[in-house]
Design an enzyme around this catalytic site. Structure first.
Site, PDB file in Angstrom:
ATOM      1  N   SER A 196       0.848  -1.188   0.000  1.00  0.00           N
ATOM      2  CA  SER A 196       0.000   0.000   0.000  1.00  0.00           C
ATOM      3  C   SER A 196       0.889   1.246   0.000  1.00  0.00           C
ATOM      4  O   SER A 196       1.699   1.415  -0.904  1.00  0.00           O
ATOM      5  CB  SER A 196      -0.955  -0.038   1.198  1.00  0.00           C
ATOM      6  OG  SER A 196      -1.995   0.905   1.044  1.00  0.00           O
TER       7      SER A 196
ATOM      8  N   ASP B 277      -9.660  -3.497  -5.683  1.00  0.00           N
ATOM      9  CA  ASP B 277      -9.132  -2.612  -4.651  1.00  0.00           C
ATOM     10  C   ASP B 277      -9.661  -1.194  -4.880  1.00  0.00           C
ATOM     11  O   ASP B 277      -9.531  -0.641  -5.972  1.00  0.00           O
ATOM     12  CB  ASP B 277      -7.607  -2.619  -4.709  1.00  0.00           C
ATOM     13  CG  ASP B 277      -6.954  -1.962  -3.504  1.00  0.00           C
ATOM     14  OD1 ASP B 277      -7.635  -1.211  -2.790  1.00  0.00           O
ATOM     15  OD2 ASP B 277      -5.753  -2.200  -3.290  1.00  0.00           O
TER      16      ASP B 277
ATOM     17  N   HIS C 100      -8.544  -4.502  -1.317  1.00  0.00           N
ATOM     18  CA  HIS C 100      -7.268  -3.983  -0.829  1.00  0.00           C
ATOM     19  C   HIS C 100      -6.557  -4.982   0.078  1.00  0.00           C
ATOM     20  O   HIS C 100      -5.329  -5.038   0.099  1.00  0.00           O
ATOM     21  CB  HIS C 100      -7.517  -2.676  -0.072  1.00  0.00           C
ATOM     22  CG  HIS C 100      -6.268  -1.917   0.247  1.00  0.00           C
ATOM     23  ND1 HIS C 100      -5.443  -1.394  -0.728  1.00  0.00           N
ATOM     24  CD2 HIS C 100      -5.697  -1.582   1.434  1.00  0.00           C
ATOM     25  CE1 HIS C 100      -4.432  -0.767  -0.161  1.00  0.00           C
ATOM     26  NE2 HIS C 100      -4.544  -0.875   1.149  1.00  0.00           N
TER      27      HIS C 100
END
Length: 736
Positions: free
Chosen positions: A587, A673, A708
């Site tokens: 991320s 995501d 995600h």
């Protein structure tokens, strides 16, 4: 097919037998020039076309990348299976959590061998005066057990499943729960009557994860998100009525702010919280008046953050505030704790003043004590502060002597566990370290006794004495000392004392701290001789608020150079070497990975980047994308500020791919995501492949039905971990 003619071939999905290697050349994405103009700067982006998620050509390209990645890693299949089998063999698959008491019930969760998801259960409290949790055995029948929700049953028929809300009404008769079966973090909220097992007719689609009951159980408060996935509205739903009659309780029009709702542990107040990255505001309502009007606690002021909890001190209702406002002319960067009467919240008295070396993070209020959570020396800590019956009104009246809990470990994480009740004689605490499986304690404030209730079982004869953890320090370019946490299998006589293969992890954004924690899966690395290290770089919160402030917006590059300094320190000290050092981050930590790949590719054999935020400038320039406007407080606003624009452009991994030799790269992403769109790593890998020199493998793996957090279900997650670990191990020559 999204390929330049003659430069690569890809099999169709039916061309290969599952599980067999397919010899393919790397996919080469076609180039479609698209111009971007900001602040007089024209940028030509040849891979922006990959953003069209609904395009069959884009999907075909991602599938081609998956086929190529599989072909390049097929030889690792035995290693992947071995790592998966090790994780499974070490895990107590059929297990129970330690029960937590709420009302007339003990609540706990179960896991079962062969099942992907957990099962939420409860059993009745037999003796109201006994706060010792029942010693439940997974294989034994539990008298009066009630299954509240079996996520395996709810997930049946879905490739992806995530549980959002799970909230039991105060009287224990109703359950609100929400589910996401796509991975886009928009949930379906439903209700169950726990007396009959009936799923009620009420259904609310498109909610954010949480749900909060009114005190009497007649109403539920929930949130919805806007088109950018920002929770912006709080609704009130009266059970048994149509969704069309739901009432908007609060709406936040400012796109920089998120909205949430909860309740105080005392159950006396409902609290709405509105917050950006740097500013917060609370609204309060008495819980026994669910249809009343929320009132502002303290008006928002730009740059001031605060939180509040309800406490009863010396017989008086108080709000306890953690805030970073100016106190005595000095900005309380690391926060202070203050108290104020509930009817005059601005009339505050400081209880714990600001300290440069202690970052106050949370206060939990109970009937007869407070619990402070804070960090010092890059470690999270817990202290208990008794409340007394002193009503004299003198300074400090009502507060006893604070006691920090000690655990005798160099590196550890300690935190408050599940403590639903306002008045309870024990405090649930969790403790872990890199070598200490999670331990659950009940602390008795009245006596100081710390009672071990459960320790995570690691099957196969795990002995923490076989491993060691310690803290090291690197020195950054500007002289700042950067902590590094290190864990490895203990070195004994006769072991190879040379540079060890090392996985160096980093994050460094949002003031998030990467604290010591045990991992069953990590043992598969440690037992093969890998060292696991965490670079606690600026931009995180390990060393206090200024640690964060000096790694965001126009100081963001400190995050990247700190990580490089940690890598150089490990190499220069002889702990590892460039041909056996792999960097790892996901991320915003994936942004870190992309940046260090450009800055110092020579230091790493490989880079593992999960859902990596590698095209930040393109994303942050587009306020229509999910969460972009909220992110401006973290990165700056490149639309409005040319200094921010050019600063971000100078470090953006995608913008700065160069004709140089890169280490091997594995980028893992998810099609659904909503936080870091799949297009970022897809574009990044396409540009790397077109620009980089040398022959290092550049791989992209896209989960085609996940969000995600990646795949759902514990066995699928273990397979994903095994895939990534096998790649790391193979890269550093430990793939046996």
């Amino acid at each position: 097919m999204a390929l330049d003619s003659g430069t690569g071939t890809v099999p169709s999905p039916g061309d290969a037998t599952p599980g067999t290697a397919v010899a393919v050349t790397p996919p080469v994405a076609k180039r479609v020039p698209a111009e971007r103009l900001h602040h007089g700067d024209t940028v030509v982006d040849e891979y922006e076309w990959l953003r069209d998620k609904d395009s069959p050509e884009v999907i075909a390209y991602l599938e081609a990348e998956n086929a190529y990645t599989e072909s390049q890693t097929a030889h690792m299949q035995p290693l992947r299976e071995a790592v998966f089998d090790e994780i499974k063999a070490r895990t107590q698959e059929t297990d129970l959590s330690v029960p937590a008491r709420m009302g007339d019930w003990w609540y706990y969760s179960r896991s079962f061998e062969g099942k992907q998801y957990g099962v939420h259960c409860r059993c009745p409290v037999v003796d109201p005066d006994d706060w010792t949790p029942p010693a439940l055995e997974a294989a034994a029948e539990i008298p009066g057990e009630q299954v509240l929700l079996d996520s395996n049953a709810v997930a049946e028929g879905h490739d992806f499943f995530a549980l959002g809300a799970f909230s039991v009404s105060h009287d224990g008769t109703l359950l609100a729960f929400s589910t996401d079966t796509v991975g886009d973090e928009r949930y379906l909220l439903r209700f169950k009557d726990l007396r009959t097992g009936e799923i009620l007719a009420d259904e609310i689609a498109g909610t954010a994860p949480g749900a909060t009951w009114s005190l009497d159980g007649t109403h539920i408060f929930y949130q919805t998100v806007d088109e950018s996935w920002r929770p912006d509205t709080v609704w009130r739903h009266r059970l048994g009525t149509a969704k069309d009659s739901d009432v908007v309780v609060y709406h936040e029009p400012d796109e920089r702010y998120w909205v949430s709702i909860g309740a105080t542990r005392s159950e006396k107040y409902l609290m709405i919280w509105v917050g950006s990255k740097i500013t917060s505001e609370g609204l309060v309502l008495e819980s026994d008046d669910p249809e009343g009007e929320f009132r502002i606690l303290l008006p928002r002021r730009e740059g001031v953050e605060y939180s509040a909890e309800h406490a009863v001190v010396a017989g008086q209702d108080r709000f306890l505030f953690l805030h970073n406002d100016v106190v005595d002319g000095v900005k309380a960067e690391n926060f202070v704790l203050s108290e104020a009467p509930v009817d005059d919240p601005a009339n505050q008295t400081v209880l714990i003043p600001h300290r440069d070396d202690v970052r106050l993070e949370d206060v939990d209020c109970f009937a007869d004590h407070l619990v402070l959570s804070y960090r010092r020396e890059a470690l999270p800590r817990v202290a208990v502060w008794p409340l007394t019956s002193d009503t004299s009104g003198t300074p400090g009246a009502g507060y006893g002597e604070m006691r920090e809990l000690e655990f005798g470990l160099e590196l550890f994480s300690a935190g408050v566990g599940s403590n639903p009740e306002w008045a309870q004689p024990t405090l649930r605490i969790g403790l872990t370290s890199f070598i200490t499986p999670m331990q659950v304690f009940d602390y008795v404030p009245a006596t100081g006794e710390l009672i071990l209730r459960k320790e995570q079982q690691v099957l196969g004869g795990y002995d923490p004495n076989d491993y060691e953890q310690h803290r090291d320090w690197a020195v950054a370019e500007d002289g700042t000392r950067i902590p590094i946490s290190i864990v490895r299998r203990r070195v004994t006589a006769g072991d190879d004392a040379g540079p060890a293969p090392t996985l160096l992890y980093g994050y460094g954004s949002y003031e998030s701290s990467i604290d010591p924690g045990f991992s069953v899966s990590r043992l598969s690395l440690l037992d093969r001789g890998l060292v696991f290290a965490v670079a606690h770089v600026r931009g995180g919160g390990e060393m206090g608020r200024l640690w964060y402030e000096n790694g965001k917006t126009l100081t963001k590059k400190n995050t990247f150079t700190d990580f490089v300094a940690c890598a150089r320190h490990l190499i220069d000290s002889g702990a590892t070497a460039p041909d056996r050092l792999v960097a790892d981050g996901g991320s915003a930590g994936g942004l870190l990975m992309g940046a260090v790949a450009n800055l110092a590719p020579e230091l790493f054999a490989g880079i593992l980047a999960s859902v990596p935020f590698v095209d930040p400038l393109t994303s942050i320039l587009d306020p229509s994308l999910p969460l972009t406007v909220i992110e401006w407080d973290e990165w700056g606003n490149p639309l409005a500020d040319p200094d921010v624009y050019f600063y971000m452009k100078s470090y953006s991994p995608y913008e700065n791919v160069a004709a140089q030799r890169y280490p091997a790269i594995l980028a893992v992403t998810s099609l659904n995501d909503t936080r870091v769109l799949y297009v970022e790593p897809a574009k990044w890998v396409a540009r790397l492949r077109a620009t980089a020199t040398g022959d290092s493998p550049l791989l992209l793996k896209t989960e085609m039905s996940a969000g995600h957090g990646g795949v759902s279900g514990r066995y699928e997650k273990w397979k994903e971990v095994a895939f990534e670990y096998a790649w790391v191990l193979d890269l550093v020559g430990r793939g046996v």
